[in-house]
Write a protein that holds these residues in place. Structure first.
Motif, mmCIF file in Angstrom:
data_model
loop_
_atom_site.group_PDB
_atom_site.id
_atom_site.type_symbol
_atom_site.label_atom_id
_atom_site.label_comp_id
_atom_site.label_asym_id
_atom_site.label_seq_id
_atom_site.Cartn_x
_atom_site.Cartn_y
_atom_site.Cartn_z
ATOM 1 N N LYS A 1 -8.997 3.498 45.193
ATOM 2 C CA LYS A 1 -7.973 2.620 44.618
ATOM 3 C C LYS A 1 -8.467 1.181 44.556
ATOM 4 C CE LYS A 1 -3.765 5.165 45.807
ATOM 5 N NZ LYS A 1 -2.468 5.112 46.524
ATOM 6 N N GLU A 2 -8.099 0.502 43.476
ATOM 7 C CA GLU A 2 -8.419 -0.912 43.281
ATOM 8 C C GLU A 2 -7.119 -1.698 43.248
ATOM 9 O OE1 GLU A 2 -10.321 -3.814 39.790
ATOM 10 O OE2 GLU A 2 -9.906 -1.691 39.417
ATOM 11 N N THR A 3 -7.081 -2.850 43.901
ATOM 12 C CA THR A 3 -5.883 -3.688 43.911
ATOM 13 C C THR A 3 -5.911 -4.671 42.749
ATOM 14 O OG1 THR A 3 -5.643 -3.539 46.318
ATOM 15 C CG2 THR A 3 -4.531 -5.363 45.219
ATOM 16 N N LEU A 4 -4.822 -4.714 42.012
ATOM 17 C CA LEU A 4 -4.668 -5.656 40.905
ATOM 18 C C LEU A 4 -3.718 -6.767 41.339
ATOM 19 C CD1 LEU A 4 -4.189 -3.153 37.911
ATOM 20 C CD2 LEU A 4 -6.316 -4.154 38.760
ATOM 21 N N GLY A 5 -4.172 -7.997 41.245
ATOM 22 C CA GLY A 5 -3.339 -9.132 41.634
ATOM 23 C C GLY A 5 -3.967 -10.436 41.201
ATOM 24 N N HIS A 6 -3.267 -11.526 41.402
ATOM 25 C CA HIS A 6 -3.736 -12.870 41.050
ATOM 26 C C HIS A 6 -4.120 -12.928 39.570
ATOM 27 C CE1 HIS A 6 -3.541 -13.826 45.273
ATOM 28 N NE2 HIS A 6 -4.342 -12.809 45.550
ATOM 29 N N ASN A 7 -5.397 -13.136 39.268
ATOM 30 C CA ASN A 7 -5.817 -13.313 37.872
ATOM 31 C C ASN A 7 -5.724 -12.040 37.034
ATOM 32 O OD1 ASN A 7 -6.401 -16.014 38.380
ATOM 33 N ND2 ASN A 7 -8.528 -15.581 38.916
ATOM 34 N N ASN A 8 -5.795 -10.880 37.676
ATOM 35 C CA ASN A 8 -5.706 -9.630 36.917
ATOM 36 C C ASN A 8 -4.458 -8.833 37.297
ATOM 37 O OD1 ASN A 8 -6.614 -8.904 39.466
ATOM 38 N ND2 ASN A 8 -7.835 -7.190 38.717
ATOM 39 N N ALA A 9 -3.371 -9.542 37.543
ATOM 40 C CA ALA A 9 -2.114 -8.888 37.908
ATOM 41 C C ALA A 9 -1.617 -7.984 36.779
ATOM 42 C CB ALA A 9 -1.057 -9.935 38.247
ATOM 43 N N TYR A 10 -0.901 -6.956 37.163
ATOM 44 C CA TYR A 10 -0.410 -5.943 36.232
ATOM 45 C C TYR A 10 0.992 -6.314 35.737
ATOM 46 C CZ TYR A 10 1.768 -1.429 35.005
ATOM 47 O OH TYR A 10 2.450 -0.420 34.387
ATOM 48 N N PHE A 11 1.212 -6.229 34.414
ATOM 49 C CA PHE A 11 2.549 -6.463 33.872
ATOM 50 C C PHE A 11 3.310 -5.150 33.892
ATOM 51 C CE2 PHE A 11 5.837 -6.716 30.662
ATOM 52 C CZ PHE A 11 6.379 -7.977 30.898
ATOM 53 N N CYS A 12 4.329 -5.070 34.717
ATOM 54 C CA CYS A 12 5.128 -3.863 34.869
ATOM 55 C C CYS A 12 6.254 -3.844 33.837
ATOM 56 C CB CYS A 12 5.700 -3.790 36.284
ATOM 57 S SG CYS A 12 6.761 -2.356 36.565
ATOM 58 N N ASP A 13 6.311 -2.781 33.049
ATOM 59 C CA ASP A 13 7.353 -2.647 32.031
ATOM 60 C C ASP A 13 8.738 -2.499 32.643
ATOM 61 O OD1 ASP A 13 5.576 -2.836 29.917
ATOM 62 O OD2 ASP A 13 5.199 -0.669 29.865
ATOM 63 N N LYS A 14 8.797 -1.948 33.846
ATOM 64 C CA LYS A 14 10.086 -1.757 34.500
ATOM 65 C C LYS A 14 10.583 -3.052 35.141
ATOM 66 C CE LYS A 14 12.501 1.383 37.649
ATOM 67 N NZ LYS A 14 12.361 2.571 38.548
ATOM 68 N N CYS A 15 9.666 -3.770 35.812
ATOM 69 C CA CYS A 15 10.043 -5.040 36.445
ATOM 70 C C CYS A 15 10.144 -6.186 35.435
ATOM 71 C CB CYS A 15 9.022 -5.411 37.516
ATOM 72 S SG CYS A 15 8.934 -4.263 38.905
ATOM 73 N N LYS A 16 9.488 -6.007 34.270
ATOM 74 C CA LYS A 16 9.450 -7.027 33.224
ATOM 75 C C LYS A 16 8.755 -8.301 33.687
ATOM 76 C CE LYS A 16 11.764 -4.340 30.477
ATOM 77 N NZ LYS A 16 11.066 -3.623 29.393
ATOM 78 N N ARG A 17 7.773 -8.127 34.527
ATOM 79 C CA ARG A 17 6.992 -9.276 34.994
ATOM 80 C C ARG A 17 5.682 -8.788 35.588
ATOM 81 N NH1 ARG A 17 7.178 -9.905 40.566
ATOM 82 N NH2 ARG A 17 8.817 -8.744 41.661
ATOM 83 N N LYS A 18 4.757 -9.736 35.817
ATOM 84 C CA LYS A 18 3.502 -9.394 36.456
ATOM 85 C C LYS A 18 3.724 -9.188 37.950
ATOM 86 C CE LYS A 18 0.166 -11.502 33.302
ATOM 87 N NZ LYS A 18 -0.994 -12.415 33.195
ATOM 88 N N SER A 19 3.080 -8.177 38.472
ATOM 89 C CA SER A 19 3.226 -7.890 39.893
ATOM 90 C C SER A 19 1.936 -7.280 40.435
ATOM 91 C CB SER A 19 4.394 -6.935 40.140
ATOM 92 O OG SER A 19 4.160 -5.693 39.506
ATOM 93 N N GLU A 20 1.819 -7.260 41.743
ATOM 94 C CA GLU A 20 0.653 -6.643 42.365
ATOM 95 C C GLU A 20 0.742 -5.136 42.189
ATOM 96 O OE1 GLU A 20 -1.238 -6.274 46.829
ATOM 97 O OE2 GLU A 20 -0.370 -8.197 46.217
ATOM 98 N N ALA A 21 -0.395 -4.500 41.955
ATOM 99 C CA ALA A 21 -0.415 -3.059 41.709
ATOM 100 C C ALA A 21 -1.727 -2.472 42.198
ATOM 101 C CB ALA A 21 -0.223 -2.771 40.220
ATOM 102 N N SER A 22 -1.762 -1.162 42.297
ATOM 103 C CA SER A 22 -3.000 -0.450 42.606
ATOM 104 C C SER A 22 -3.405 0.345 41.377
ATOM 105 C CB SER A 22 -2.809 0.487 43.800
ATOM 106 O OG SER A 22 -1.878 1.513 43.489
ATOM 107 N N CYS B 1 2.842 0.203 40.386
ATOM 108 C CA CYS B 1 3.445 -1.092 40.714
ATOM 109 C C CYS B 1 3.891 -1.095 42.170
ATOM 110 C CB CYS B 1 4.638 -1.364 39.798
ATOM 111 S SG CYS B 1 5.508 -2.921 40.172
ATOM 112 N N LYS B 2 3.448 -2.087 42.944
ATOM 113 C CA LYS B 2 3.801 -2.159 44.360
ATOM 114 C C LYS B 2 5.186 -2.760 44.578
ATOM 115 C CE LYS B 2 -0.888 -2.219 46.229
ATOM 116 N NZ LYS B 2 -1.843 -2.887 47.157
ATOM 117 N N ASN B 3 5.771 -3.303 43.511
ATOM 118 C CA ASN B 3 7.099 -3.893 43.618
ATOM 119 C C ASN B 3 8.201 -2.845 43.453
ATOM 120 O OD1 ASN B 3 8.999 -6.152 43.784
ATOM 121 N ND2 ASN B 3 9.364 -5.772 41.609
ATOM 122 N N CYS B 4 8.104 -2.032 42.379
ATOM 123 C CA CYS B 4 9.153 -1.041 42.107
ATOM 124 C C CYS B 4 8.681 0.395 42.311
ATOM 125 C CB CYS B 4 9.692 -1.213 40.688
ATOM 126 S SG CYS B 4 8.508 -0.771 39.388
#
Length: 260
Positions: A81-102, A45-48
């Motif tokens: 590495k592949e970037t996940l975002g927009h239509n295939n965004a990753y749901f982070c269990d820690k952030c409790k929301r979809k976020s950009e990820a690798s 997760c690129k957020n947390c």
């Protein structure tokens, strides 16, 4: 299978009670002891910054050939590495929301024999097609830079070429297979049906290989099961559909805990 289980437990010091509860034929068979390794798929997760890791057994790596001139380039692409975002965004269990990820695939446990399948065949249309270009491959491959950890479960990260399978033909629907095999003293032989003839290394390396076989210089020291255990010693499930690796292993094994 009983004899294989006894040897397996002795080599890797697996607890008897644990073995009774987790009798997984696939990971203790001779085939998997020779050819199997473990792939790690990591989503970061690129957020947390939290990481989600899943582990899957494989018996060969299926490599894309597009824009690759060497097998080592194919391996680099496999672990890019592949970037996940927009239509295939990753749901982070820690952030409790979809976020950009690798997302990245790496080799967690190396096999005793590494099998590389070059994806030459296309199955579009009636008969499909084939990528016939020459993809260079080496007599030795260092797998160190494709690993998910400094130690790979083996004594060495170096592999030596000992077998090359070639397909002659225009598609998977037709053609002929033959192979080159290394014998003692680094002597190579071409095996074409019943015809066995000596071959030089230059002839081997100029082949448009379909499958490559590399032998590790040091035997794998780690149990295949060990990387799949969580902190409680429970076998992790196979990758869920939403977390599958970018290039899934060719063979995916069920973990139902029951023997046939």
């Amino acid at each position: 299978h009983k004899h294989a289980m006894v040897a397996y437990k002795h080599i890797y010091n697996i607890d008897e009670e644990w073995t009774k509860k987790n009798r997984h034929m696939e990971l203790t068979s001779s085939i998997h002891q020779i050819f199997a390794g473990i792939i790690r798929s990591q989503v970061l997760c690129k957020n947390c910054g939290s990481a989600s890791n899943t582990y899957d057994p494989f018996t060969d790596l299926s490599l894309e050939l597009n824009e690759c001139g060497r097998v080592t380039e194919c391996l680099s692409k496999f672990t890019t590495k592949e970037t996940l975002g927009h239509n295939n965004a990753y749901f982070c269990d820690k952030c409790k929301r979809k976020s950009e990820a690798s997302k990245q695939l790496t080799i967690h446990t190396l096999p005793n024999v590494l099998v590389l399948q070059l994806k030459r065949f296309s199955f579009m249309g009636m008969s499909g097609g084939k990528i016939s270009k020459h993809v260079a491959f080496d007599q030795q491959v260092d797998m160190g830079k494709f690993l998910s950890r400094p130690t790979s479960g083996a004594k060495s990260n170096m592999y030596d070429l000992y077998g090359v399978l070639v397909h002659r033909g225009s598609s998977a629907q037709c053609g002929h297979y033959y192979s080159y095999v290394k014998h003692k003293g680094d002597r190579w032989y071409k095996c074409d049906d019943s015809q066995i003839s000596p071959a030089g290394i230059a002839e081997v390396l100029e082949q448009r290989a379909y499958i490559l076989f590399y032998a590790c210089r040091g035997r794998r020291q780690e149990s295949l099961i060990a990387p799949l255990l969580d902190e409680r010693g429970v076998l992790s499930p196979v990758t869920s559909p939403s977390h599958r690796p970018m290039s899934s292993p060719s063979f995916r094994l069920p973990f139902n805990g029951h023997l046939p």
